[in-house]
Motif scaffolding. Sequence first.
Motif, mmCIF file in Angstrom:
data_model
loop_
_atom_site.group_PDB
_atom_site.id
_atom_site.type_symbol
_atom_site.label_atom_id
_atom_site.label_comp_id
_atom_site.label_asym_id
_atom_site.label_seq_id
_atom_site.Cartn_x
_atom_site.Cartn_y
_atom_site.Cartn_z
ATOM 1 N N PRO A 104 11.360 74.900 -17.119
ATOM 2 C CA PRO A 104 11.681 74.943 -18.546
ATOM 3 C C PRO A 104 12.724 76.008 -18.880
ATOM 4 N N ASP A 105 12.883 76.978 -17.996
ATOM 5 C CA ASP A 105 13.845 78.060 -18.217
ATOM 6 C C ASP A 105 15.250 77.711 -17.721
ATOM 7 N N LYS A 106 15.358 76.684 -16.896
ATOM 8 C CA LYS A 106 16.657 76.296 -16.320
ATOM 9 C C LYS A 106 16.785 74.779 -16.323
ATOM 10 N N ARG A 107 16.533 74.150 -17.438
ATOM 11 C CA ARG A 107 16.475 72.698 -17.491
ATOM 12 C C ARG A 107 17.792 72.038 -17.098
ATOM 13 N N GLY A 108 18.877 72.524 -17.644
ATOM 14 C CA GLY A 108 20.166 71.927 -17.337
ATOM 15 C C GLY A 108 20.485 72.007 -15.859
ATOM 16 N N LEU A 109 20.279 73.175 -15.274
ATOM 17 C CA LEU A 109 20.567 73.371 -13.857
ATOM 18 C C LEU A 109 19.639 72.534 -12.984
ATOM 19 N N ALA A 110 18.329 72.555 -13.270
ATOM 20 C CA ALA A 110 17.359 71.830 -12.443
ATOM 21 C C ALA A 110 17.588 70.321 -12.521
ATOM 22 N N ALA A 111 17.778 69.812 -13.729
ATOM 23 C CA ALA A 111 18.053 68.380 -13.881
ATOM 24 C C ALA A 111 19.376 68.026 -13.217
ATOM 25 N N GLY A 112 20.352 68.937 -13.313
ATOM 26 C CA GLY A 112 21.657 68.692 -12.701
ATOM 27 C C GLY A 112 21.588 68.654 -11.185
ATOM 28 N N LEU A 113 20.849 69.591 -10.589
ATOM 29 C CA LEU A 113 20.705 69.598 -9.137
ATOM 30 C C LEU A 113 19.989 68.345 -8.653
ATOM 31 N N THR A 114 18.955 67.927 -9.395
ATOM 32 C CA THR A 114 18.221 66.717 -9.009
ATOM 33 C C THR A 114 19.114 65.491 -9.129
ATOM 34 N N ALA A 115 19.785 65.374 -10.254
ATOM 35 C CA ALA A 115 20.687 64.233 -10.450
ATOM 36 C C ALA A 115 21.860 64.275 -9.483
ATOM 37 N N ALA A 116 22.223 65.474 -9.013
ATOM 38 C CA ALA A 116 23.323 65.591 -8.052
ATOM 39 C C ALA A 116 22.996 64.865 -6.757
ATOM 40 N N GLY A 117 21.711 64.877 -6.388
ATOM 41 C CA GLY A 117 21.322 64.148 -5.193
ATOM 42 C C GLY A 117 21.651 62.675 -5.318
ATOM 43 N N PHE A 118 21.423 62.123 -6.509
ATOM 44 C CA PHE A 118 21.724 60.717 -6.755
ATOM 45 C C PHE A 118 23.221 60.485 -6.822
ATOM 46 N N GLY A 119 23.956 61.465 -7.357
ATOM 47 C CA GLY A 119 25.395 61.304 -7.490
ATOM 48 C C GLY A 119 26.151 61.505 -6.193
ATOM 49 N N ALA A 120 25.713 62.484 -5.396
ATOM 50 C CA ALA A 120 26.463 62.837 -4.192
ATOM 51 C C ALA A 120 25.853 62.292 -2.915
ATOM 52 N N GLY A 121 24.598 61.832 -2.996
ATOM 53 C CA GLY A 121 23.929 61.378 -1.778
ATOM 54 C C GLY A 121 24.682 60.295 -1.041
ATOM 55 N N ALA A 122 25.287 59.388 -1.799
ATOM 56 C CA ALA A 122 26.011 58.286 -1.162
ATOM 57 C C ALA A 122 27.267 58.754 -0.445
ATOM 58 N N ALA A 123 27.778 59.938 -0.817
ATOM 59 C CA ALA A 123 29.010 60.416 -0.186
ATOM 60 C C ALA A 123 28.846 60.576 1.324
ATOM 61 N N ILE A 124 27.630 60.928 1.759
ATOM 62 C CA ILE A 124 27.382 61.148 3.183
ATOM 63 C C ILE A 124 27.398 59.837 3.949
ATOM 64 N N THR A 125 26.971 58.764 3.294
ATOM 65 C CA THR A 125 26.792 57.500 4.008
ATOM 66 C C THR A 125 27.841 56.440 3.691
ATOM 67 N N VAL A 126 28.754 56.713 2.771
ATOM 68 C CA VAL A 126 29.786 55.727 2.438
ATOM 69 C C VAL A 126 30.593 55.323 3.666
ATOM 70 N N ILE A 127 31.019 56.308 4.447
ATOM 71 C CA ILE A 127 31.852 56.009 5.614
ATOM 72 C C ILE A 127 31.086 55.219 6.673
ATOM 73 N N PRO A 128 29.865 55.652 7.086
ATOM 74 C CA PRO A 128 29.147 54.833 8.071
ATOM 75 C C PRO A 128 28.786 53.443 7.567
ATOM 76 N N ILE A 129 28.486 53.308 6.273
ATOM 77 C CA ILE A 129 28.205 51.977 5.729
ATOM 78 C C ILE A 129 29.464 51.112 5.778
ATOM 79 N N ALA A 130 30.586 51.678 5.353
ATOM 80 C CA ALA A 130 31.850 50.931 5.387
ATOM 81 C C ALA A 130 32.198 50.520 6.820
ATOM 82 N N ASN A 131 31.981 51.428 7.773
ATOM 83 C CA ASN A 131 32.264 51.103 9.172
ATOM 84 C C ASN A 131 31.355 49.993 9.693
ATOM 85 N N MET A 132 30.064 50.044 9.325
ATOM 86 C CA MET A 132 29.133 49.022 9.788
ATOM 87 C C MET A 132 29.467 47.666 9.175
ATOM 88 N N ILE A 133 29.864 47.671 7.902
ATOM 89 C CA ILE A 133 30.265 46.412 7.272
ATOM 90 C C ILE A 133 31.452 45.806 8.004
#
Length: 442
Positions: free
Chosen positions: A137-166
């Motif tokens: 409750p003391d760091k809502r913006g930061l905590a929600a941002g870090l959590t949502a960052a996983g959803f936003g940036a998580g695909a960056a790690i796997t975009v290249i291997p997925i594209a290669n496999m396709i």
Amino acid sequence: MQAAAQPEEKTSFLGGRWSQLVIGIICMGLVANLQYSWTLFVEPMEAKHHWGVAAIQVAFSIFIVVETWLVPIEGWLVDRFGPRPVVAGGAICVALSWIMYSYAETLTVLYTAAVIAGIGAGCVYGTCVGNALKWFPDKRGLAAGLTAAGFGAGAAITVIPIANMIRESGYEAAFFNFGIVQGVAIFILALLLVKPRAPKGVSVSRRNLATKQDYTSGQMIRTPVFWVIYVCFVAVAAGGLMATAQIGPIAKDYGIASMPMTLFGATLPLLTMTLSIDNLCNGFTRPLCGFVSDKIGRENAMFIIFLGEGVAMLGLMHFGQNPYMFVFFAAMTFLCWGEIFSIFPALCADTFGSKNAASNAGTLYTAKGTAALLVPLASVLAVGGHWDRVFIAAAVISITAAVAAKFLLAPMRRRWIESENSNSAAQASASPSVAIGAPASE
């Protein structure tokens, strides 16, 4: 009393709020591909089945609608049964949906898999964001941002291997293999989640105006201020979703999708390079803007970033046929779009309290599903390669949302919260037996 509370927090390392935040971030990263890698599969599916790009993109809209509109229900389940069973169920749906995608020979199967994928992603997303808001409750913006960052940036790690496999094994193999890996990993992490405990001795940052009461989702949706927040969310999310779903077809129509691009010593096709950078920007902006909103206020941050998205869309329209400008303005679009998934949940908890933060944020998150209904419209507007219409429409609604956040929402929310807090204090003074700050729902 505070000293007695300390050993309880240290009994389990994985049970601490920072450890739980990290687990949530990883879970979010593992469902990111369901949305952000989708564009890689559109053209291969069209080449094999000839269903039409617009028909295939309906599956994307179904996924977004189901993912978002069921989050309030999933939030209710989390409140009743805790995060573990909800995320575990989501993991099973994640794996099943991508396996079904790999075998889909009809649009009916494709759309059914999209429904299951939406349920799985919503279970994970709603749970992890709700947990972050309750733990911090003391760091809502930061905590929600870090959590949502996983959803936003998580695909960056796997975009290249997925594209290669396709490219090497076909899109079916990519769906099947990555579906199993993602589902199993999320299921294991789900077993480590614990129900959030209200941390002692922390409170909402004084930088942001916050209510002293807790509202249920039913009470929340009866307030005008909620609907102003909701409309702003829809407006900005629509532009970003159009870019997310259409960035591949846009690059193809511009004739630059397969052009080799070299950045920092790496040479990749332009579309693959763009998606990797976009996902990194999309993830990076969430904790950054969440942190900034903790410091300068939610609406001030919204005004700056929403304007930026509108300008980025116009830049992509005017300069996008240049490959380097395409990469730059696409990245700027994602940089200015991803922040809505940190600022809006924090804004919701500030306005309507922490007690029901998961279900309330989930209710607000349905705005993303509403915005997804506009994604097929982008394909219609772009018939014949007329992407300018899409960019202009998205830019106008983003800039309008920026103005509304600063000059309509900010004063409206301040007046409403001050009035509600004043009424609550007056009632508490008149009734000494009622504890100050008692939830409005009780």
